[in-house]
Enzyme design. Structure first.
Site: not given
Length: 545
Positions: A177, A206, A277, A343-344, A410, A435, A485-486
């Site tokens: 990020r 990512d 991602h 993930d995701e 997570w 987190y 780190t968004e």
């Protein structure tokens, strides 16, 4: 050398008999056992006259770490020696002893254990491993005052027996990020070393940027390492800043960082995200997506949105590509572990893909979850063939867990519990405790992710769920803090979000459960914050109130 160590042990036993329980130094993490001596027993560090003795060349990194720390912060020059001398005064002895010798000293059979004795004539750190000696050095540093004045510099007299509770003590950093240069990554590794952590999870890829040079696929960095802007403020944002952002690490730089971490007994686990991602990959190589004819770009907004976040097509072309990438990554990193994300994954793209649906039928898979499991199994088989083990986020449980995979839990603890019951190693990192990108205070000093993870939540977290049997609990390898780190755009922001939650994490992972007390930790933290002021480390001043 054996005779020297035997004489030294006898002298130490004679002198340590006078130790009593005087006020204890404020150490973080809290050691297993500590006895304190009088101020008259303190060890004085004298410029150039104080020598650091190492019994073995493998202890040189620990000695140099301490010598460099004292030079940088206290402006004193210590000398390194390999010549044994039982009569030497004003010496810091670093000794690697055999496990049998340590057993006779009634220390438990833990390879990272150490024994630290500080007396007015000498400091002695003994361990069966170089890593244990290094952890003793970190404790010794905390026995020094958090100020360069007044001189002379003294280490407080103590006798400490210490070892970690968990074998895996990890911290993560997302450089996708927002990119952080090599110098700061090294500084970050130093922060982990100070707190006796031993694994650094380096989130290198990512949707928002690919950060590692892959020689066979140069577009991963010429295209995938750069985005044309980022949203302004908290998602969904107030427009886009239009600022080109990016960067990547060359393979030479990666090797440099790996060596730096190894000298601090930290294993770096690289993460290469798949099959979701992957927008940075697909921007560079759209033919690997489910919609190869549609143009792609590196993501400029945070989060996972089915409309935008395409995923890797589970084709032979994709698997060949990922195997090529992983071959270069595994050649760089000596770590026995490779994190493959998992993930995701926006499975809507597989639902809309004729190829993916046909593959589900051909392989006799139940659904898209089964297809993800198939993808992870394929990658695991390849990684295992190279002598490595995969780690994945808990979504890799969906559709069936790969045979040798380690699960990083997570989404709460449910995935970790399920994996432990299946006799798989587990790293606990539930979002509501671990987190560190979430706010520390109800009213924050800067923009953060939207949840609330105060210091007390981190400190009071117990990585071993009570629901597990004693046999199942053995599969809880340890835990990890994560820093996404968004909304963390520079090194000062990283430090602000990291400290002092990193202190809480270190005590959770190192200290005996029975010794943990949040009120006592808060008292000891005051001294640690003074040390951070001394070292120029940023943290929220709300903790100093």
């Amino acid at each position: 050398m054996r005779a020297f160590i035997s004489i030294l042990s006898v002298l130490l036993c004679l002198q340590l008999n006078s130790f009593a329980q005087y006020p204890a130094p404020a150490l973080i993490p809290q050691p297993v056992e500590m006895k304190t001596g009088k101020a008259t027993d303190n060890f004085t560090i004298a410029n150039q006259r104080t020598q650091v003795f190492i019994s073995d060349s493998s202890l040189r990194p620990s000695a140099e770490f301490f010598i460099n720390f004292v030079k940088k912060h206290y402006f004193l020059e210590l000398t390194l020696t390999t010549l044994a001398d039982a009569n030497r005064k004003n010496v810091i002895n670093l000794i690697q002893e055999s496990p049998a010798s340590m057993a006779l000293a009634k220390t438990p059979d833990n390879p990272e254990r150490y024994k630290l004795d500080v007396l007015n004539v000498a400091v002695t750190i003994r361990s069966p491993s170089p890593a244990g000696v290094f952890y003793g050095i970190q404790t010794l540093i905390q026995l020094l005052p958090p100020s360069a004045k007044p001189l002379p510099l003294q280490a407080k007299a103590v006798s400490i027996t210490d070892y970690p509770r968990f074998a895996y003590r990890g911290m993560h950093l997302d450089v996708s990020r927002h990119f952080f240069n090599v110098d700061f990554v090294k500084k970050y590794i130093d922060y982990l070393a100070m707190h006796k952590l031993n694994y650094f999870h380096w989130h290198l890829t990512d949707d928002h940027g690919w950060r590692i040079e892959i020689k066979k696929y140069p577009r991963l960095t010429t295209v995938g390492a750069w985005r044309d802007g980022s949203i302004i403020g908290l998602y969904p944002g107030k427009g886009n800043d239009g600022i080109r952002h990016g960067g990547y690490y060359t393979q030479a730089e990666v090797k440099e960082v790996i060596k730096y971490a190894a000298d601090r007994y930290i294993t770096i686990i690289p993460e290469i995200e798949m099959p979701g991602h992957s927008m940075a990959v697909l921007a560079a190589y759209p033919e690997l997506s489910t919609t190869p004819k549609l143009p792609k770009k590196v993501a400029e907004t945070w989060g996972i949105f089915n409309k935008f976040n395409n995923v890797l097509l589970p084709s032979e072309q994709t698997f060949n590509f990922m195997e090529d990438v992983l071959t270069e990554v595994m050649a760089l990193f000596p770590s026995p572990y490779i994190h493959i994300g998992g993930d995701e994954c926006s499975k809507i793209w597989w639902k809309q893909s004729a190829f993916s649906q046909q593959l589900i039928k051909e392989k006799g898979l139940k659904d898209e979850n089964g297809l993800q499991s198939y993808f992870i199994h394929r990658i695991e088989k390849f990684v295992n063939s190279k002598g490595k083990t995969i780690i994945g986020w808990d979504e890799i449980l969906d559709g069936g867990l790969a045979p040798n995979a380690i699960v990083m839990s997570w989404r709460g603890e449910k995935g970790g519990i399920a994996a432990a019951k299946q006799k798989h190693k587990v790293i606990m990192t539930p979002e509501n405790f671990m987190y560190f990108n979430h706010s520390q205070f109800l009213k924050e000093d800067s923009l953060t992710a939207s949840r609330y993870v105060p210091l007390a939540n981190v400190y009071n977290y117990e990585p071993v769920p009570a629901i597990l049997t004693s046999a199942e609990a053995k599969y809880i390898w340890g835990a990890q803090g994560n820093l996404w780190t968004e909304y963390i755009t520079n090194p000062a922001n990283v430090e602000y979000m990291l400290f002092p939650r990193l202190d809480a994490l270190s005590e959770v992972l190192w200290s005996p459960k029975s010794k943990r007390s949040f009120p006592d930790f808060q008292k000891r933290l005051k001294q640690q914050l003074r040390r951070y002021d001394f070292m120029g480390i940023r943290y929220s001043k709300k903790y100093a109130l």
